[in-house]
Motif scaffolding. Structure first.
Motif, mmCIF file in Angstrom:
data_model
loop_
_atom_site.group_PDB
_atom_site.id
_atom_site.type_symbol
_atom_site.label_atom_id
_atom_site.label_comp_id
_atom_site.label_asym_id
_atom_site.label_seq_id
_atom_site.Cartn_x
_atom_site.Cartn_y
_atom_site.Cartn_z
ATOM 1 N N VAL A 201 -38.755 -59.658 -22.005
ATOM 2 C CA VAL A 201 -40.077 -58.750 -21.720
ATOM 3 C C VAL A 201 -39.693 -57.354 -22.027
ATOM 4 C CG1 VAL A 201 -41.621 -58.220 -19.780
ATOM 5 C CG2 VAL A 201 -40.945 -60.366 -19.955
ATOM 6 N N LEU A 202 -38.503 -57.008 -21.680
ATOM 7 C CA LEU A 202 -38.459 -55.523 -22.035
ATOM 8 C C LEU A 202 -38.294 -55.493 -23.448
ATOM 9 C CD1 LEU A 202 -35.639 -54.529 -19.297
ATOM 10 C CD2 LEU A 202 -37.923 -53.632 -19.896
ATOM 11 N N LEU A 203 -37.837 -56.369 -24.301
ATOM 12 C CA LEU A 203 -37.595 -56.492 -25.779
ATOM 13 C C LEU A 203 -39.156 -56.327 -26.495
ATOM 14 C CD1 LEU A 203 -34.763 -58.724 -26.780
ATOM 15 C CD2 LEU A 203 -34.935 -56.296 -26.824
ATOM 16 N N ASN A 204 -39.924 -56.947 -25.583
ATOM 17 C CA ASN A 204 -41.465 -57.216 -26.156
ATOM 18 C C ASN A 204 -42.416 -55.745 -25.877
ATOM 19 O OD1 ASN A 204 -41.094 -59.208 -27.936
ATOM 20 N ND2 ASN A 204 -41.381 -60.621 -26.248
ATOM 21 N N THR A 205 -42.004 -55.085 -24.709
ATOM 22 C CA THR A 205 -42.796 -54.171 -24.089
ATOM 23 C C THR A 205 -42.247 -52.695 -24.682
ATOM 24 O OG1 THR A 205 -41.723 -54.130 -22.153
ATOM 25 C CG2 THR A 205 -43.659 -55.221 -22.309
ATOM 26 N N VAL A 206 -40.915 -52.455 -24.784
ATOM 27 C CA VAL A 206 -40.413 -51.096 -24.884
ATOM 28 C C VAL A 206 -40.347 -51.108 -26.526
ATOM 29 C CG1 VAL A 206 -38.386 -49.533 -24.583
ATOM 30 C CG2 VAL A 206 -38.908 -51.257 -23.058
ATOM 31 N N SER A 207 -41.131 -49.905 -27.055
ATOM 32 C CA SER A 207 -41.127 -49.817 -28.403
ATOM 33 C C SER A 207 -39.956 -49.390 -29.049
ATOM 34 C CB SER A 207 -42.282 -48.669 -28.580
ATOM 35 O OG SER A 207 -41.827 -47.457 -27.969
ATOM 36 N N GLY A 208 -38.958 -48.729 -28.494
ATOM 37 C CA GLY A 208 -37.835 -48.172 -28.810
ATOM 38 C C GLY A 208 -36.722 -49.633 -29.122
ATOM 39 N N LEU A 209 -37.168 -50.597 -28.423
ATOM 40 C CA LEU A 209 -36.362 -51.908 -28.821
ATOM 41 C C LEU A 209 -36.972 -52.871 -29.639
ATOM 42 C CD1 LEU A 209 -35.298 -52.660 -25.249
ATOM 43 C CD2 LEU A 209 -34.144 -51.496 -26.952
ATOM 44 N N SER A 210 -37.874 -52.519 -30.553
ATOM 45 C CA SER A 210 -38.690 -53.216 -31.301
ATOM 46 C C SER A 210 -38.171 -53.696 -32.594
ATOM 47 C CB SER A 210 -39.821 -52.483 -31.899
ATOM 48 O OG SER A 210 -39.551 -51.698 -32.849
ATOM 49 N N ALA A 211 -36.989 -53.308 -32.914
ATOM 50 C CA ALA A 211 -35.823 -53.781 -33.960
ATOM 51 C C ALA A 211 -35.479 -55.082 -33.356
ATOM 52 C CB ALA A 211 -34.890 -52.796 -34.305
ATOM 53 N N LEU A 212 -35.475 -55.220 -32.078
ATOM 54 C CA LEU A 212 -34.632 -56.433 -31.648
ATOM 55 C C LEU A 212 -35.592 -57.491 -31.621
ATOM 56 C CD1 LEU A 212 -32.177 -55.068 -29.197
ATOM 57 C CD2 LEU A 212 -31.587 -55.695 -31.438
ATOM 58 N N ARG A 213 -36.823 -57.492 -31.667
ATOM 59 C CA ARG A 213 -37.817 -58.527 -31.407
ATOM 60 C C ARG A 213 -37.577 -59.831 -32.305
ATOM 61 N NH1 ARG A 213 -43.056 -54.902 -31.210
ATOM 62 N NH2 ARG A 213 -42.868 -54.023 -29.024
ATOM 63 N N GLY A 214 -36.988 -59.571 -33.481
ATOM 64 C CA GLY A 214 -37.062 -60.826 -34.358
ATOM 65 C C GLY A 214 -35.781 -61.818 -33.608
ATOM 66 N N ALA A 215 -34.928 -61.252 -32.866
ATOM 67 C CA ALA A 215 -33.888 -61.957 -32.373
ATOM 68 C C ALA A 215 -34.050 -62.484 -30.934
ATOM 69 C CB ALA A 215 -32.579 -60.990 -32.352
ATOM 70 N N SER A 216 -35.321 -62.317 -30.469
ATOM 71 C CA SER A 216 -35.311 -62.735 -28.984
ATOM 72 C C SER A 216 -35.394 -64.082 -28.919
ATOM 73 C CB SER A 216 -37.092 -62.239 -28.794
ATOM 74 O OG SER A 216 -37.783 -63.198 -29.632
ATOM 75 N N GLY A 217 -35.379 -65.023 -29.927
ATOM 76 C CA GLY A 217 -35.054 -66.531 -29.686
ATOM 77 C C GLY A 217 -33.632 -66.932 -29.537
#
Length: 70
Positions: free
Chosen positions: A29-45
């Motif tokens: 949830v933090l990865l998807n809501t915090v804009s500074g962590l947007s680079a890690l969204r692809g690795a959420s799976g």
């Protein structure tokens, strides 16, 4: 109270699993809501899979050690 405990044991089975999965989901949830962590969204799976496997491995290791001590 016994009914609630029986339902909990059926669904979760262990408090470590419940807390571990909740922590993993909160990280996602933090990865998807915090804009500074947007680079890690692809690795959420991958993060979800690794978090789940880690929690289950910890639980299994704890169970095996508990049965050896008895």
């Amino acid at each position: 109270m016994n009914i609630i405990k029986a339902i909990y044991n059926f669904i979760v089975g262990d408090m470590v699993i419940l807390i571990g999965i909740i922590v993993t989901v909160l990280i996602l949830v933090l990865l998807n809501t915090v804009s500074g962590l947007s680079a890690l969204r692809g690795a959420s799976g991958i993060i979800m899979i690794l978090g789940t496997l880690t929690v289950l491995t910890l639980t299994l290791t704890r169970e095996v050690r508990g049965h050896r001590a008895r």
